[in-house]
Design a protein around this motif. Sequence first.
Motif, mmCIF file in Angstrom:
data_model
loop_
_atom_site.group_PDB
_atom_site.id
_atom_site.type_symbol
_atom_site.label_atom_id
_atom_site.label_comp_id
_atom_site.label_asym_id
_atom_site.label_seq_id
_atom_site.Cartn_x
_atom_site.Cartn_y
_atom_site.Cartn_z
ATOM 1 N N HIS A 1 1.008 -1.517 -0.150
ATOM 2 C CA HIS A 1 -0.285 0.248 0.074
ATOM 3 C C HIS A 1 0.860 1.619 0.168
ATOM 4 C CE1 HIS A 1 -3.143 -2.963 0.580
ATOM 5 N NE2 HIS A 1 -2.449 -3.345 1.696
ATOM 6 N N ALA A 2 1.422 1.406 0.453
ATOM 7 C CA ALA A 2 3.266 2.470 0.646
ATOM 8 C C ALA A 2 3.399 2.826 -0.442
ATOM 9 C CB ALA A 2 3.970 2.226 2.041
ATOM 10 N N GLU B 1 2.565 1.576 -3.871
ATOM 11 C CA GLU B 1 0.692 2.542 -4.606
ATOM 12 C C GLU B 1 1.000 4.133 -4.256
ATOM 13 O OE1 GLU B 1 -2.540 0.614 -5.700
ATOM 14 O OE2 GLU B 1 -4.052 1.654 -5.217
ATOM 15 N N ALA B 2 0.691 4.744 -2.869
ATOM 16 C CA ALA B 2 0.813 5.565 -2.633
ATOM 17 C C ALA B 2 1.808 6.788 -3.225
ATOM 18 C CB ALA B 2 0.680 5.592 -1.213
ATOM 19 N N PHE B 3 3.096 6.115 -2.369
ATOM 20 C CA PHE B 3 3.782 6.507 -3.214
ATOM 21 C C PHE B 3 4.576 6.825 -4.841
ATOM 22 C CE2 PHE B 3 8.747 6.167 -4.145
ATOM 23 C CZ PHE B 3 9.296 8.135 -3.802
ATOM 24 N N ASN C 1 2.381 6.986 -6.823
ATOM 25 C CA ASN C 1 1.010 7.977 -7.268
ATOM 26 C C ASN C 1 1.585 9.226 -6.986
ATOM 27 O OD1 ASN C 1 0.163 6.353 -9.295
ATOM 28 N ND2 ASN C 1 -1.184 5.156 -7.713
ATOM 29 N N ALA C 2 1.786 9.367 -5.957
ATOM 30 C CA ALA C 2 2.560 10.826 -5.577
ATOM 31 C C ALA C 2 3.536 11.346 -6.340
ATOM 32 C CB ALA C 2 3.039 10.918 -4.532
ATOM 33 N N THR D 1 -0.684 5.585 -14.022
ATOM 34 C CA THR D 1 -1.290 5.479 -12.788
ATOM 35 C C THR D 1 -0.710 4.382 -12.327
ATOM 36 O OG1 THR D 1 -3.324 7.213 -13.372
ATOM 37 C CG2 THR D 1 -3.522 4.826 -11.287
ATOM 38 N N LYS E 1 -1.003 0.679 -10.055
ATOM 39 C CA LYS E 1 -2.114 0.335 -9.422
ATOM 40 C C LYS E 1 -1.426 -1.057 -8.303
ATOM 41 C CE LYS E 1 -6.131 -1.414 -7.676
ATOM 42 N NZ LYS E 1 -6.526 -0.500 -6.819
#
Length: 461
Positions: A58-59, A61-63, A65-66, A76, A78
């Motif tokens: 999860h980290a 994906e967030a990293f 995309n940021a 994007t 995923k």
Amino acid sequence: MKLATAAMLLVATTLAACGGGQDDGAKTSAPKAPATIPELTKDPLTLSFIWFDWPPAHALEAFANAEYKKERPNATVKVNTVPNANWHDAMFTQFAARKTDFDIAILDSQHIGEAVTNGNILDLTDFVKKNIDVKAYDPYLLAAYGQFPQAETGKRDENASLYGLPLLGDTWTMIYRKDLIGDKPPQTWDEMISVAEKCQANNPGVSGLAFHQANGSDAAAVTYNTVNGVYGGNLWDAKKRKIDGVLNDAAGHEAMDVLVNKMKPLTAKGSGNWFIDEVNAAVAQGKACIGFNWIAASGGLLDPKQSKLGTTREQILDKLGFATLPSQKTNLVPLGGMGMHVSAYSPTANQAEALNFMQWFERADVQKKWAAAGGVPSRTDALQSPEFLNAGPFNQVYTDSVPRMRDMWNVPEYARLVDIENTGVNAALNGAKKPKEALDDIAREQQGVLDSSNRKGGGGL
């Protein structure tokens, strides 16, 4: 960045190739990635990963995309996740069908051989030479997450082919209750067992130890391999492809005796199927004096919402300490973590995006940002950076542990070998088999797997 055409990638990936530095038993059919990143699409594109479900997924994906979107706003990222127990099969079932719904597989180091020999992932050797500063990495880590076959030393062979690049480094940390055993962590494995035994006796309801015992993924196998390593045992003789008589030699039996007869009695009742989450829960709920877990999975221990050890991070850290594993006859620690590997069946535009992402991700500045976001980097400069060392109280443990790491057989037969070991060690821990019987059975069955493959060499350590 100099861009080639997407057509070049398509041509390149249809050419079968053999990696350099391989012996007769490790011929591969992995298609080659181009040295130069093909032209990237300007259309919206989703770059898909597959990993197992845990906080680093999860980290990531967030990293991504940021940060990656700052350079590639049409892309994007995923990260698709599956339960850990299904991780291998989720990837290799699709590989077998030669059609994947992911572009980048996050493979365990031991999965690489199976993927390479079946032609499932791209050979990145030429791409790495052109785009990656290999001298920036500890050679052991670069080899573990990308090279096949492995050298017996575990260190990178510059003439061998690379099929992946580091995504997440990892090893075990010892988590100890400073308020119960004191600020100084035990320095030897024997001392650790003695301290845990005393702590358990002095604190009713609190177990001395918490560690992985499950018959799934590589849980019980890594636990045995860790004890085997610190008590001076070896997993196999890679050159002779011999397990029976090596794994179950005197040192191996001593390690199994320590695990089953000295460590297991210090664990909680019903802990025979514990893995990452259960160990963290035991520590966070104040039910264990000393625990062992992967560093990348330890961040939740500092979350007051998940802990009974304090209502703030500071209060929790007053009670929890993190240290490198104790030594005994050796100071070996298990290598964890995974690399990124491009699916040979991914669409051409997505393969190009995957290569571009990997080049970006391995940059020094991005690795430090990844570290600050909770990742465990593999570049030496990132490992030693304030961004990483200040990001978590266990990160110094990883940096200190890198020179002590030992991986386990990186061979195409890995999945069958680890299943045998998990089942056997779990049976010994749960009393279904005597320790000696379990270890001898593991060695004999694993030897049968190697002998039936008729391969030579390939996979040291």
